[in-house]
Design a protein around this motif. Structure first.
Motif, PDB file in Angstrom:
ATOM      1  N   SER A 242     -48.396 -17.162  27.082  1.00 22.91           N
ATOM      2  CA  SER A 242     -48.857 -17.630  25.786  1.00 22.91           C
ATOM      3  C   SER A 242     -50.374 -17.640  25.801  1.00 22.91           C
ATOM      4  O   SER A 242     -50.991 -18.066  26.791  1.00 22.91           O
ATOM      5  N   ASN A 243     -50.983 -17.152  24.750  1.00 20.13           N
ATOM      6  CA  ASN A 243     -52.435 -16.953  24.741  1.00 20.13           C
ATOM      7  C   ASN A 243     -53.190 -18.274  24.570  1.00 20.13           C
ATOM      8  O   ASN A 243     -53.791 -18.553  23.541  1.00 20.13           O
ATOM      9  N   THR A 244     -53.137 -19.082  25.612  1.00 22.89           N
ATOM     10  CA  THR A 244     -53.928 -20.312  25.702  1.00 22.89           C
ATOM     11  C   THR A 244     -54.697 -20.281  27.012  1.00 22.89           C
ATOM     12  O   THR A 244     -54.318 -19.568  27.965  1.00 22.89           O
ATOM     13  N   LEU A 245     -55.760 -21.046  27.098  1.00 21.36           N
ATOM     14  CA  LEU A 245     -56.658 -20.968  28.241  1.00 21.36           C
ATOM     15  C   LEU A 245     -55.948 -21.303  29.549  1.00 21.36           C
ATOM     16  O   LEU A 245     -56.219 -20.685  30.582  1.00 21.36           O
ATOM     17  N   THR A 246     -55.041 -22.263  29.536  1.00 18.51           N
ATOM     18  CA  THR A 246     -54.387 -22.685  30.771  1.00 18.51           C
ATOM     19  C   THR A 246     -53.417 -21.646  31.319  1.00 18.51           C
ATOM     20  O   THR A 246     -53.004 -21.738  32.483  1.00 18.51           O
ATOM     21  N   GLN A 247     -53.059 -20.648  30.523  1.00 15.08           N
ATOM     22  CA  GLN A 247     -52.098 -19.641  30.954  1.00 15.08           C
ATOM     23  C   GLN A 247     -52.746 -18.506  31.745  1.00 15.08           C
ATOM     24  O   GLN A 247     -52.048 -17.743  32.416  1.00 15.08           O
ATOM     25  N   TYR A 248     -54.052 -18.398  31.707  1.00 13.44           N
ATOM     26  CA  TYR A 248     -54.732 -17.287  32.366  1.00 13.44           C
ATOM     27  C   TYR A 248     -54.875 -17.545  33.867  1.00 13.44           C
ATOM     28  O   TYR A 248     -55.121 -18.682  34.296  1.00 13.44           O
ATOM     29  N   ASP A 249     -54.778 -16.478  34.637  1.00 13.11           N
ATOM     30  CA  ASP A 249     -55.122 -16.556  36.058  1.00 13.11           C
ATOM     31  C   ASP A 249     -56.629 -16.568  36.246  1.00 13.11           C
ATOM     32  O   ASP A 249     -57.146 -17.230  37.151  1.00 13.11           O
ATOM     33  N   ASP A 250     -57.325 -15.811  35.435  1.00 13.33           N
ATOM     34  CA  ASP A 250     -58.793 -15.826  35.410  1.00 13.33           C
ATOM     35  C   ASP A 250     -59.236 -15.546  33.986  1.00 13.33           C
ATOM     36  O   ASP A 250     -58.550 -14.831  33.244  1.00 13.33           O
ATOM     37  N   PHE A 251     -60.366 -16.099  33.603  1.00 14.72           N
ATOM     38  CA  PHE A 251     -60.820 -15.979  32.215  1.00 14.72           C
ATOM     39  C   PHE A 251     -62.334 -16.043  32.178  1.00 14.72           C
ATOM     40  O   PHE A 251     -62.958 -16.850  32.880  1.00 14.72           O
TER      41      PHE A 251
END
Length: 579
Positions: A242-251
């Motif tokens: 889901s395109n939320t910040l907490t879902q990314y491995d790196d951002f």
């Protein structure tokens, strides 16, 4: 002013115009002012220096120099690791180059594109291009609104010239020439006894388009850096995002990007398909590399299915989802000393070569108890090969990227995984500083290679690890949002189109003069055609010749006049008396 005076003035202006274009103008050596200037020269005040600086900055020479400097400035950004791209690589580079690190930090080489010196070149180039374009645009508009100049007095001096005599009236010749030139899309008008025409204004228009396109690309590049967002996510088959910040491995994102600007969407990896060339010199080369996903746009959007391939991203909500890489995630089951299942999941492992030999770690952080009921943590360094050559056939490296003969090699440690130490930790590496390796009967570090379905029993009744027959695949995706890409593409296309126009379109002028001849021409109309190009081109003569042939077909060449016979050459009639 009389008609004769106006004609003379027009001819003078035309001659001066031709002189400028053909390079026949000469500098005068006569003194311009009887009063000599001071030896030291004129003194520039503050306003004068500002004007001088502005003229230098907005010159095309300085714009080209700044563009070259910008290109040179981008070289360190591609050679030196950048904080905005990968801080881990920057830290590793600093650790390996302690002598150069202070120098590079002073020069801001780890942050080239946000450095003071790169920004200064960027802004100066921006201002220089605008300062070049604005006056040239007004000058070009003035040229479009003006008429082509009148014909020079002596057309024979021009590089392309032809003439003939015709029985047609001069007015008819000029009318035919005017119609012909307008039909060929020349800007034409009557100027005295001649027709003046000009063509090729798109050359200067292409020049302006090219420079405007450079500004557009600079703006797009700045917008892309300031408002971009880019992150990565590794997803195992059956997993979602889901395109939320907490879902990314790196951002990472631009300085003006807000988290609330992330497009609302989600997707699930239904399956990954990878096929490879089985034989020949191309053995192992990927043939199929695609991920089947189900995505939803918005919180209550309808589910849609899509195949994502390399260079064929999923476009949703202003973002693009790119397929980057893939690997294997063997399913592993861990039981503690009492036989209770404390871990069962697909463990993604990272490839280290083209045949997808992969490494990783299995970590059991909670729920494990040994045979005595004591809590502990387990760590298993894992090495996986999709095609194992077999025991005794060299090192354990994959022979083929496909799942032909999979094998999993495991080590075993117990102790403190340090997951609660408050320090960031790589999930694919094992910190053994607070852990103890299991030993086999010989006292060596306990390791074992498993095939699908096999189980490794830990020493001293500490439990077991089963390599299940199910092996899932994972795919790595890059989710990016770069608002300047479309603008940059439009600028690049416009720059190419403008450059092609400025290189291949030739600006040229054509004059057709038709006047009544004197007695030496038998009173016939003398037609003169001449052409002048802003740059040397062999096509000018060809074009003038084509126009002359077409016009000559409408006002054909008159036959040469027959000269009057000489009485001395007359033949006496028969029977006449000879002298």
């Amino acid at each position: 002013m009389s008609k004769t005076a106006r004609t003379a003035a027009e001819e003078t202006v035309a001659d001066e115009s031709v002189a400028e274009e053909t390079g026949t103008a000469r500098l005068s050596t006569a003194p311009q002012d009887e009063q000599a200037e001071p030896v030291g020269g004129p003194t520039l005040g503050v306003i004068g220096w500002m004007r001088w600086f502005w003229r230098q900055l907005t010159s095309m020479r300085v714009a080209l120099i700044l563009l070259f400097m910008l290109s040179l400035g981008a070289i360190p950004g591609s050679l030196v690791p950048q904080n905005s791209v990968d801080e881990t690589k920057v830290a590793a580079w600093k650790a390996n180059n302690e002598f150069w690190t202070p120098v590079f930090e002073k020069l801001q080489l780890f942050d080239v594109y946000s450095s003071v010196w790169f920004s200064a070149i960027y802004i100066l180039l921006f201002v220089s291009l605008i300062g070049c374009i604005v006056p040239r645009t007004w000058q070009f508009v003035g040229q479009l609104r003006s008429r082509p100049p009148a014909a020079p007095r002596r057309l024979t001096r021009l590089p392309a010239y032809t003439t003939w005599r015709t029985d047609a009236e001069p007015e008819a010749v000029r009318e035919a020439a005017l119609a012909l030139l307008k039909k060929r899309r020349f800007r034409s008008h009557m100027a005295g006894e001649a027709v003046a025409a000009e063509k090729g204004y798109l050359r200067e228009a292409g020049n302006l388009v090219f420079h405007v396109a450079l500004i557009v690309m600079l703006v797009a590049f700045a917008a892309g850096q300031l408002f971009k967002s880019e992150g990565g996510k590794l997803i195992v088959e059956g997993g979602g995002f889901s395109n939320t910040l907490t879902q990314y491995d790196d951002f990472k994102s631009g300085s003006l990007f807000g988290i609330d600007e992330l497009a609302p969407f989600s997707f699930r990896l239904d399956g990954f398909t990878g096929t490879y060339e089985a034989g020949g010199p191309q053995r192992g080369t990927p043939r199929t590399f695609e991920a089947a996903v189900t995505y939803t746009e918005g919180a209550e959007g309808r589910e849609k299915k899509r195949i994502i391939r390399v260079n064929e991203p999923l476009k949703v909500g202003g973002s693009k989802v790119y397929l980057l890489s893939h690997g294997y995630a063997p399913v592993v089951t861990v039981r503690d000393g009492r036989g209770k299942v404390v871990f069962r999941d697909a463990v993604p492992l990272l490839p280290i070569d083209n045949n997808v030999s992969s490494t990783g770690v299995i970590k059991v952080m909670d729920g494990y108890r040994d045979k005595d009921g004591k809590k502990d943590q387990l760590g298993f360094p894992a090495f996986f090969v999709p095609t194992y050559a077999g025991k005794g056939h060299g090192e354990m490296l994959s022979q083929f990227p496909g799942l032909v003969f999979p094998a999993l090699n495991l080590g075993a440690y117990h102790g403190d995984l340090r997951v609660n130490a408050g320090l960031p930790q790589n999930v694919y590496q094992l910190d053994t500083s607070k852990m103890t390796a299991f030993k086999d009967a010989k006292g060596d570090v306990f390791k074992q290679t498993l095939l699908p379905g096999e189980t490794m029993t830990l020493p001293d009744g500490a439990g077991s690890v089963t390599f299940e027959k199910e092996i899932k695949e994972w795919a790595s995706f890059q989710i990016s949002q770069q608002p300047g890409n479309g603008l940059a593409l439009a600028g690049a296309i416009a720059a190419i189109a403008g450059l092609v126009g400025s290189l291949f379109i030739q600006r040229r002028r054509i004059w057709v003069r038709a006047v009544r001849g004197d007695s030496s021409t038998g009173g016939l109309t003398v037609v003169e055609m001449a052409g002048l190009g802003r740059s040397e081109s062999a096509k000018l003569g060809e074009e003038l010749g084509d126009l002359a042939v077409t016009l000559n077909a409408q006002v054909p060449t008159a036959p040469d006049p027959v000269p009057d016979p000489d009485p001395a050459d007359a033949v006496p009639a028969e029977g006449a008396e000879k002298c």
